[in-house]
Design a protein around this motif. Structure first.
Motif, PDB file in Angstrom:
ATOM      1  N   LEU A  74      -4.165  -2.321  -9.113  1.00 43.65           N
ATOM      2  CA  LEU A  74      -4.730  -1.580  -7.973  1.00 43.65           C
ATOM      3  C   LEU A  74      -6.239  -1.781  -7.962  1.00 43.65           C
ATOM      4  O   LEU A  74      -6.869  -1.806  -9.011  1.00 43.65           O
ATOM      5  CB  LEU A  74      -4.405  -0.093  -8.106  1.00 43.65           C
ATOM      6  N   TYR A  75      -6.805  -1.912  -6.773  1.00 43.02           N
ATOM      7  CA  TYR A  75      -8.253  -2.120  -6.680  1.00 43.02           C
ATOM      8  C   TYR A  75      -8.961  -0.815  -7.036  1.00 43.02           C
ATOM      9  O   TYR A  75      -8.836   0.173  -6.306  1.00 43.02           O
ATOM     10  CB  TYR A  75      -8.644  -2.567  -5.275  1.00 43.02           C
ATOM     11  N   PRO A  76      -9.725  -0.806  -8.143  1.00 39.25           N
ATOM     12  CA  PRO A  76     -10.257   0.475  -8.644  1.00 39.25           C
ATOM     13  C   PRO A  76     -11.263   1.114  -7.701  1.00 39.25           C
ATOM     14  O   PRO A  76     -11.466   2.316  -7.743  1.00 39.25           O
ATOM     15  CB  PRO A  76     -10.948   0.097  -9.956  1.00 39.25           C
ATOM     16  N   HIS A  77     -11.906   0.305  -6.859  1.00 37.09           N
ATOM     17  CA  HIS A  77     -12.969   0.855  -6.025  1.00 37.09           C
ATOM     18  C   HIS A  77     -12.474   1.316  -4.674  1.00 37.09           C
ATOM     19  O   HIS A  77     -13.256   1.722  -3.829  1.00 37.09           O
ATOM     20  CB  HIS A  77     -14.080  -0.173  -5.860  1.00 37.09           C
ATOM     21  N   MET A  78     -11.177   1.218  -4.433  1.00 38.76           N
ATOM     22  CA  MET A  78     -10.657   1.632  -3.132  1.00 38.76           C
ATOM     23  C   MET A  78      -9.734   2.838  -3.319  1.00 38.76           C
ATOM     24  O   MET A  78      -9.091   2.987  -4.355  1.00 38.76           O
ATOM     25  CB  MET A  78      -9.841   0.500  -2.507  1.00 38.76           C
ATOM     26  N   ASN A 120      -6.185   0.764  -0.654  1.00 35.27           N
ATOM     27  CA  ASN A 120      -5.393  -0.183  -1.427  1.00 35.27           C
ATOM     28  C   ASN A 120      -4.204  -0.665  -0.627  1.00 35.27           C
ATOM     29  O   ASN A 120      -3.909  -1.856  -0.581  1.00 35.27           O
ATOM     30  CB  ASN A 120      -4.887   0.483  -2.707  1.00 35.27           C
TER      31      ASN A 120
END
Ligand SMILES: Nc1ncnc2c1ncn2[C@@H]1O[C@H](COP(=O)(O)OP(=O)(O)O)[C@@H](O)[C@H]1O
Ligand SMILES: [Mg+2]
Lengths: 500, 300, 366
Positions: free
Chosen positions: C86-90, C95
């Protein structure tokens, strides 16, 4: 809905802009027009923006040309034999032009001299072409004198563009695994190569010359192996700046480096270990502790220089107070045999010192300053390393009955080494080469007794104008550092983990 | 009730981490407080000197806020002095420095961000050699580059222009920045990029939408490093810039120290004005310092 | 809606041959589970299909289209990673919406699809959170959600449940099965866990050392394993294997295991009549070995003597580990049969369920 969104989103920007503009007007109305000095005005700002803008445009334009060239080499391939011949000849042509331009640059900046003969004409061809085109444009009244240069450049760029377009249309795409990697590192490497490798070769050339003030730098300089040998001999037998000898300065440099890096690493390690735990006010401590790093070096150096003043500097004031206190104490304890004398003796030993005149104390003063400046960097690097070590290792070690020291020795240090190795190497290299502190605090004085190799070198170049000698000097310093790094890497097991 | 409160607040103060006794925690706090004092005091002294009236500049007084504190020095630095009939060059220096250093930092961070990505994610011939080469460039003494650089810039007629300095600063900060960013990219799992490819991203989108946002700390630190490096640089600037009108502030404030009477008050006032914004910026980003400064460290 | 074809696919990493001639078809709307021990090349196979790894030789097709040179984004697939990725910054919403945004889907449409997927997976309340604020199970759901909003032709799962605890794993297993029924799309699911394979798959492909061993429905795999590896891999506890020799005595065919021997029932014996003296491996599953008191009726039984070595009481059943000469016999017997360690017992082999493999080729002999 959309509109309010827009305002909401851009309101901070607008407010910042408004604040800055009003600030500008407030200040410009406050600044009175006196006779001397220069005021920052809009003309200066616009000129600078133009200058930098043009420069950036030129740099990025040139980079784009290079990038497209290599892109086509990596990612396009000819469709048939004819197109192969055309493409390769266009690419060869562009390559030749590029090489000529580089040669021209080297020629113009004195790395070597081609002269105006046949070879010179060839090397200058691309620029002569631009010149010729410009003149032709002016003659044919196609462009005015002022715009002819730009027009000619644009026309020539157009030629490049067309050549690239030709390649593009008679080729087909091709996959390349590593092509993109090379395209990505290309701009940085062009920059680094030009501005580090070029001076490096220049330095080698200068090292074998007698360039000095007398020869008007490189203008009338003579080159030859004998000059190099002379420079080399002078370096080890003669004086490096005014009176100082190479051996003594080298020894001082080694001392300077070892003492500084040792204190940086120990101090940094200590602070990092103290901070690497749950602690109240941790953020505050961290912020305050990085202040020596955050202060611009120039300011820090000048501030510290004042503190080493013999009468008004902090250090001597404190030492003076300590001295007075000890004297006072010895008066009160006169009766007590031993202790009274002890305090008296201490009072004669501890007291204000002459930071400026005494070579030893002058050296101590620059050491103190540089240690103060360098600890925060190491502390932060080590703290980063410590935080990446999982707590589980320590818990496992504790269960195995390891003492705190054993844990440090067997867990912390080995796991920290991927961080510590490059940090120590860089620390040594930077400290070895760092002389702004020395230059600003003592100027190498008294009698060049606080100079290190690099500051002597700076003096040799810019105070005594011994250019050829300085170049040889610089090469020797580089060689010393290079050998150190190789040896250190051999011992510490190298940078494998970092370059893998 | 009362002892409980005291012990509670004591415990609150000595927040006990794993295995630290209150006494040890107290010692840690004391050590850190002393260290902080040593770190901060010289900086405070600059402020002290800047607040002193001109007639009591030389004093053995150690108070932080001096007697008869005054802002006269600041006024003169910012707005010039009617007595000397001299304008303030302060804003000019700041502008000169700022325009040079901002451009420098932006160029070097862009170049480094892109090439560090290649070093981190691609296996190509010459990769290790390239990284070692970049490290080697750090061994070249700045003074060594200075002389050829000076001659080159002179030949290109760029003495007394900002461009010469921009080139010199940008290139010297790029190699280290590449190392730092490469170390940081290495800690970003490759899975994230692959997930994005499958989601429909191109390499470029992956770089801008995944890699760059995730490396904000490292990019910020890289930017700050380049900025700080150029912002307070004195020696290269001194060689390349020789006209008052183009002086950066480090050259500029030395004019206070080199006039017939050294004006330490104004020197200090200018220093404070220059240092405070930079330090604020630095402290603001210090929360990223620890995670962003990955000197070739590997993911633990 | 798509079928997937692997045609003579080979993958080498340098000199290491990771996939050796993979050749099979995944039918449209099928739930195919690719199972095998760790390191056998399952992930590599899946990554080649996703386009994250190049094919050394051979062809991969999605529907009729050869995708060897197609970029991952143009293959119309979605993948759930083992690490979830998972994209940590979204946020969770971003995501899930990322893929759709890249495909320039209209905003309303994105919102609708994300909402729908979130409702299916019961993560509506998490949409505003960042991945690090989620538990393992929730992250897993988001990863699945990110795949389904895209409505791809093929779903790829790479050991999506291996980072979850046992209870959650069982629950998610059921949910993924339900999801497959609901979406009616092709699922390709990689796991090293044969229970997952058996419970979820429409068909299972068993791989070992880069080679496809057998591809069939779970029941066939269980009943008629093609070789020793499949027989041992499918089923828990594993099948008992006893090396032995075929002995033909007139009409009767026996397998001699030194310390004991068994008679092959008449109906099955024909196959082995001509193989007198052949070295074979006799296999029987633990569940086909019974306590005589609780043995089913109407089976061809074979009594075998053994000494109880270890007993494991599971409540609903009991595992007996017994010794007979050099052979260990594992049986899964009725919980009412109370055997003590050290006791000499007699057990019944259900000879209708025997398996015989060639000792040399390890292939099943039928
Ligand atoms: N990039 C790679 N380079 C070299 N070998 C690899 C690479 N990726 C996987 N392998 C090897 O390929 C084999 C199969 O790996 P993988 O497909 O991940 O197995 P599985 O998913 O079945 O556990 C392993 O032995 C692994 O070491
Ligand atoms: Mg795997």
């Amino acid at each position: 809905m959309e509109k309010t969104d827009f305002i909401k989103k851009n309101l901070p920007t607008i407010l910042w802009g408004a604040a800055l503009i009003s600030l500008y007007f407030v200040f410009s109305s406050l600044i009175a027009p006196y006779s001397s000095g220069i005021t920052l005005n809009s003309k200066i700002v616009v000129d600078r923006l133009k200058e930098i803008g043009g420069f950036l445009l030129g740099i990025f334009g040139a980079l784009a040309v290079v990038e497209i060239y290599f892109y086509q080499i990596f990612f396009r391939q000819p469709t048939n034999q004819t197109s192969a011949i055309i493409i390769r000849s266009i690419q060869a042509f562009i390559a030749i032009v590029a090489i000529l331009l580089v040669l021209y640059f080297f020629n113009a900046t004195d790395l070597f001299r081609i002269g105006d003969g046949g070879l010179g004409k060839i090397v200058n061809a691309p620029l002569n072409l631009q010149e010729a085109l410009k003149n032709a444009l002016i003659k044919s009244k196609f462009a005015s004198k002022t715009s002819a240069g730009t027009t000619a450049s644009i026309l020539l760029s157009l030629v490049f563009f067309i050549l690239y377009a030709v390649i593009h249309f008679i080729s087909k795409p091709r996959a390349s695994k590593t092509g993109l990697a090379y395209l990505l590192i290309l701009p940085a490497f062009i920059g680094v190569l030009f501005l580090i490798i070029y001076p490096f070769f220049f330095e080698i050339k200068l090292a074998f010359s007698n360039a000095s003030l007398g020869t008007q730098a490189t203008k009338n300089a003579q080159y030859g192996f004998i000059y190099g040998w002379n420079n080399f001999k002078t370096l080890f037998t003669g004086t490096v700046a005014q009176d100082a000898k190479f051996g003594a300065v080298l020894w001082r440099t080694v001392l300077w480096t070892v003492i500084n890096v040792t204190f940086h690493v120990l101090g940094g390690m200590g602070i990092a270990i103290l901070l690497n735990r749950k602690l109240m006010f941790k953020g505050v401590y961290r912020a305050l502790l990085v202040i020596p790093w955050a202060i611009p070096t120039t300011i820090a150096a000048m501030a510290l220089r004042n503190e080493f003043d013999s009468r008004y500097g902090l250090f001597n004031i404190l030492l003076g107070d300590l001295n007075a206190w000890l004297l006072n104490l010895s008066l009160h304890t006169q009766g007590v045999i031993g202790i009274g004398n002890l305090f008296h003796w201490l009072a004669t030993v501890i007291g204000p010192v002459s930071w400026k005149q005494d070579p030893f104390w002058a050296f101590v003063s620059v050491l103190i300053s540089n240690i103060w400046l360098g600890i925060p960097f190491m502390a932060i690097v080590i703290l980063g390393g410590l935080q990446s070590i999982s707590q589980e290792y320590y818990e496992a070690a504790e269960i195995d009955g390891a003492s705190r020291w054993q844990q440090f020795r067997n867990i912390t240090l080995p796991l920290l080494s991927p961080v510590l190795t490059p940090a120590i190497i860089l620390g040594v290299v930077w400290t070895f080469n760092k002389f702004d502190i020395i230059y600003l605090i003592t100027q190498g004085g008294p009698q060049e007794k606080t100079d290190i190799l690099v500051s002597s070198m700076y003096k040799a170049a810019f105070q005594f104008y011994r250019y050829g000698f300085t170049a040889m000097f610089a090469l020797v310093i580089f060689a010393i550092l290079f050998v150190f790094t190789l040896v250190y890497l051999k011992i510490s097991g190298g940078l494998k983990s970092a370059t893998e | 009730m009362k002892p409980n409160l005291i012990s509670r607040s004591l415990r609150w103060f000595f927040y006990r981490s794993h295995g630290d006794s209150p006494f040890k925690t107290l010692l840690i706090h004391l050590t850190l407080i002393v260290a902080c004092a040593i770190a901060v005091y010289p900086a405070l002294r600059v402020i002290t000197i800047s607040l002193r009236p001109n007639d009591t500049l030389l004093t053995t007084d150690l108070r932080i806020i001096p007697q008869n504190a005054t802002l006269d020095n600041y006024k003169e630095v910012l707005f010039g002095s009617p007595e000397k009939n001299r304008q303030s060059d302060f804003f000019l220096w700041i502008w000169n420095s700022l325009s040079i250093v901002l451009v420098t930092s932006i160029i070097s961070v862009i170049l480094a961000a892109v090439s560090a990505y290649a070093f981190s994610r691609f296996k190509f011939r010459g990769r290790s050699a390239g990284l070692v080469f970049l490290l080697t460039t750090q061994m070249i003494p700045a003074g060594m580059l200075l002389l050829p650089l000076y001659i080159m810039i002179a030949k290109l007629k760029m003495i007394n222009t900002s461009l010469g300095l921009i080139i010199a600063y940008a290139v010297t900060s790029v190699p280290l920045t590449i190392w730092m960013l490469k170390g940081y990219y290495d800690t970003i799992p490759i899975d994230l990029e692959e997930a994005a490819y499958i989601d429909g991203a191109s390499r470029f989108t992956v770089f801008t939408n995944i890699i760059l946002p995730l490396s904000t700390p490292a990019l910020a630190i890289a930017f700050i490093f380049s900025f700080m490096g150029g912002w307070s640089e004195y020696l290269v600037a001194r060689v390349i810039l020789q006209k008052n009108a183009i002086f950066t502030w480090p050259l500029g404030i030395f004019t206070y120290a080199q006039q017939f009477t050294v004006s330490w008050g104004q020197f200090s006032a200018a220093s404070v004005l220059i240092a405070i914004p930079v330090m604020a910026l630095f402290l603001y980003t210090s929360k990223w310092l620890v995670s962003g400064l990955t000197l070739g460290s590997v993911k633990g | 809606m798509a079928s997937v074809t692997f045609q003579n696919v080979i993958k080498n990493f340098g000199d290491v041959k990771v996939i050796k001639d993979l050749d099979f078809i995944v039918k449209d709307q099928e739930f195919l589970v690719l199972v095998g021990p760790s390191g056998c090349g399952k992930t590599t196979a899946l990554r080649m299909l996703a386009g994250l790894e190049e094919v050394t030789s051979g062809q991969i097709q999605i529907d009729e289209r050869v995708v060897n040179d197609v970029a991952p984004k143009d293959r119309d697939i979605a993948m759930v990673f083992q690490s979830y990725a998972l994209y940590p910054h979204m946020t969770v919403y971003d995501n899930m919406a990322f893929g759709l945004k890249l495909r320039k889907t209209p905003k309303d449409e994105i919102k609708k699809r994300v909402q729908e997927a979130a409702e299916i997976l019961d993560i509506t309340h998490l949409l505003d959170r960042k991945p690090r604020q989620l538990s393992g199970g929730q992250r897993q759901r988001v990863a699945v959600g990110r795949a389904i909003v895209r409505e791809p032709k093929v779903f790829l799962f790479d050991e999506p449940l291996s980072n979850l605890d046992a209870k959650l794993r069982v629950q998610m297993r059921a949910e993924i099965s339900k999801l497959h029924q609901r979406l009616q799309t092709t699922f390709i699911y990689v796991t090293h866990d044969q229970t997952e394979a058996m419970t979820m798959a429409s068909r299972i492909a068993v791989m070992n050392k880069g080679i496809l061993q057998q591809l069939d429905t779970p029941q066939v795999l269980y009943d008629r394993p093609a070789n020793l590896f499949v027989a041992g891999f499918i089923g828990s506890p594993s099948m008992n294997f006893f090396p032995g020799t075929i002995v033909v005595k007139g009409d009767a065919v026996e397998v001699d295991m030194d310390s004991f021997s068994v008679t092959i029932p008449e109906g099955l014996a024909d196959t082995y009549k001509g193989m007198n003296g052949r070295k074979v491996i006799f296999g029987i599953r633990p569940e086909n070995i019974h306590d005589p008191n609780f043995a089913p009726v109407n089976i061809h039984d074979q009594r075998v003597q053994a000494k109880v070595d270890v007993t494991e009481l599971m409540g609903n059943e009991t595992f007996l580990y017994m010794l007979n000469g050099k052979n260990t016999i594992v049986a899964r017997v009725d919980p009412r049969s109370h055997k003590r360690v050290g006791e000499d017992v007699e057990v019944i082999f259900n000879m209708d369920r025997l398996h015989i493999f060639d000792a040399e080729t390890e292939e099943a002999i039928r």
